[in-house]
Design an enzyme around this catalytic site. Structure first.
Site, PDB file in Angstrom:
ATOM      1  N   GLY A 177     -36.307  46.016 193.919  1.00 46.58           N
ATOM      2  CA  GLY A 177     -36.397  44.608 193.836  1.00 46.58           C
ATOM      3  C   GLY A 177     -36.142  43.792 195.209  1.00 46.58           C
ATOM      4  O   GLY A 177     -36.610  44.159 196.047  1.00 46.58           O
ATOM      5  N   LEU A 178     -35.337  42.692 194.970  1.00 43.40           N
ATOM      6  CA  LEU A 178     -35.094  41.716 196.160  1.00 43.40           C
ATOM      7  C   LEU A 178     -36.498  41.387 196.881  1.00 43.40           C
ATOM      8  O   LEU A 178     -36.595  41.455 198.232  1.00 43.40           O
ATOM      9  CB  LEU A 178     -34.195  42.676 197.248  1.00 43.40           C
ATOM     10  CG  LEU A 178     -32.803  42.889 196.720  1.00 43.40           C
ATOM     11  CD1 LEU A 178     -32.198  43.481 197.917  1.00 43.40           C
ATOM     12  CD2 LEU A 178     -32.026  41.390 196.619  1.00 43.40           C
ATOM     13  N   CYS A 179     -37.287  41.155 195.918  1.00 41.46           N
ATOM     14  CA  CYS A 179     -38.793  40.490 196.613  1.00 41.46           C
ATOM     15  C   CYS A 179     -39.071  39.154 195.891  1.00 41.46           C
ATOM     16  O   CYS A 179     -40.266  39.174 195.611  1.00 41.46           O
ATOM     17  CB  CYS A 179     -39.498  41.563 196.884  1.00 41.46           C
ATOM     18  SG  CYS A 179     -39.880  42.560 195.158  1.00 41.46           S
ATOM     19  N   GLY A 180     -38.073  38.466 195.715  1.00 41.26           N
ATOM     20  CA  GLY A 180     -38.275  37.338 194.945  1.00 41.26           C
ATOM     21  C   GLY A 180     -39.038  37.415 193.711  1.00 41.26           C
ATOM     22  O   GLY A 180     -38.444  38.276 192.840  1.00 41.26           O
TER      23      GLY A 180
END
Lengths: 135, 292
Positions: free
Chosen positions: B89-92
């Site tokens: 994750g952590l990709c908008g």
């Protein structure tokens, strides 16, 4: 001096060779063939084997390919290989791995046609192993 | 009103977060470059493949000789959705976008009374689809341990799909991935794999060349069709990696900027409060002195 033409060897991951050559030997599935400039447009599948080409400067280079196909036009020749390795980088492990995978393919084949194909592929690989590896 | 100590702690923690996001941004930038290079390197193969495919498909025509992978089963009842997302994750909105497209597609198909099967490529697809469509998920792939996407992964997925197709488990297969336009824009895309979508009738230069085929055209086509599917999957995977890194880079850039703003605000109120306290102490001393 023979006419030269464009030769490209492409694997899914990268463009391996793109150069002017005078002749290319392709291990077609129906037999080896040598392509020279102004060859008639041909499309051929290739078996595992060695593609060798002679460059403009007369130097010969060889690549081991594992299946794919060749697209030949009068002005150039493109080999799309599933996997291609320069002969110098080749070692017995790579081919052993391929053979093991092919053997698995034979065992797991669900119907005859598939098994037949897998077995042919295995045979071609074994021949190739004998051809390129010094005993 | 938080005390001075509280504010100090918060500033320290936001700073730590900022450092992390900054580092992640830089890692993503480096990986993005590599992913773009890989995508670039793979382009010649897929282009050649596409031109050869359209060429040969013309030669064979839509006749009965065409392999089943290209013509399909002739039915349209069971749909397989291959949803490719990132593993992290952590990709908008990157994963969300792809999954949203797939979800809409699935909903439409279900409303038409079709059967939907889902193959999740990437951990996030599974995480996001499990709740709504958990019972439809038939297969999962997870490439978290894979450091560099290579053709082997594409082959794994393709073999699985072919196996299912041969077993008659689906009629139509659609691939969902994200096309990499630029660092700030990735476009979720649906692409039909099986049966092969009719090639765009492009005016290719000199495609009139009459080819010799060895062995015959339909045999070559039978050999090429699966390969072309593999290449399409491979391309999708590479585009996805590039897209993920691009999205991560801009998401982390935003996060770093936000953290900076937050630090500014917090330091401002920290300074104000400290000044207020000093003033207060001064007043106390002065008024004490005056009272004497």
């Amino acid at each position: 001096m023979a006419n030269s033409f464009k030769f490209e060897l492409v694997s899914p991951e990268q463009l391996l060779v793109s150069t002017e050559v005078t002749s290319v030997v392709i291990p077609g599935s129906e037999g080896d063939m040598t392509v020279m400039a102004n060859h008639a447009p041909t499309m051929a599948t290739i078996r595992p084997g060695i593609v060798s080409f002679t460059g403009d400067d007369g130097k010969e280079e060889r690549f081991v390919v594992f299946g794919g196909f060749a697209d030949i036009l009068p002005e150039g020749c493109t080999v799309l290989a599933e996997k291609a390795i320069h002969v110098d980088d080749m070692n017995s492990e790579i081919i052993k791995e391929q053979i093991a995978a092919a053997q698995k393919g034979v065992e797991e084949a669900k119907h005859d046609a598939q098994a037949q194909r897998a077995r042919e592929f295995l045979d071609q690989l074994t021949t190739l192993e004998g051809a390129i590896l010094p005993a | 009103m938080p005390s001075l100590k509280d504010l100090k702690n918060r500033i320290a923690s936001v700073k730590a977060t900022q450092k992390i996001t900054k580092a992640m941004q830089m890692v993503a930038a480096a990986k993005l470059r590599r992913a773009q290079e890989a995508a670039e390197a793979a382009r010649p193969y897929s282009q050649r493949m596409a031109s050869v495919m359209s060429n040969i498909a013309q030669a064979v025509g839509g006749g009965d000789d065409a392999p089943r992978i290209m013509t399909g089963t002739g039915k349209d009842d069971v749909h397989l959705l291959v949803v490719c997302t990132a593993d992290r994750g952590l990709c908008g909105g990157f994963n969300g976008q792809i999954v949203r497209l797939a979800r809409e597609h699935a909903r439409k198909l279900l409303a038409q009374g079709k059967t939907v099967k889902i193959m999740c490529v990437g951990k996030k697809a599974n995480d996001l689809l499990r709740r709504d469509y958990g019972s439809h998920i038939v297969e999962r792939f997870d490439f978290r341990e894979v450091r560099k996407m290579s053709f082997v992964q594409a082959e794994q997925i393709a073999e699985k799909i072919f196996g299912m197709f041969d077993a008659g488990e689906f009629d139509v297969c659609t691939l969902f991935y994200s096309e990499f336009k630029s660092v700030i824009s990735q476009i979720p895309t649906a692409q039909q794999l099986i049966p092969a979508a009719p090639a765009e009738a492009e005016e290719s230069e000199g495609s009139a060349a009459v080819y010799d085929y060895e062995p015959d055209a339909s045999a070559i086509l039978a050999d090429l069709a699966p390969r072309s599917v593999k290449v399409q999957i491979f391309r999708a995977l590479l585009e996805n990696v590039a897209g993920e890194m691009g999205a991560k880079m801009s998401a982390m850039d935003n996060a770093t900027r936000n953290a900076g703003e937050m630090i500014d605000k917090l330091s401002m109120s920290y300074n104000r409060q400290r000044q207020a306290q000093i003033t207060k102490e001064l007043i106390e001393i002065i008024s004490g002195a005056e009272a004497l």
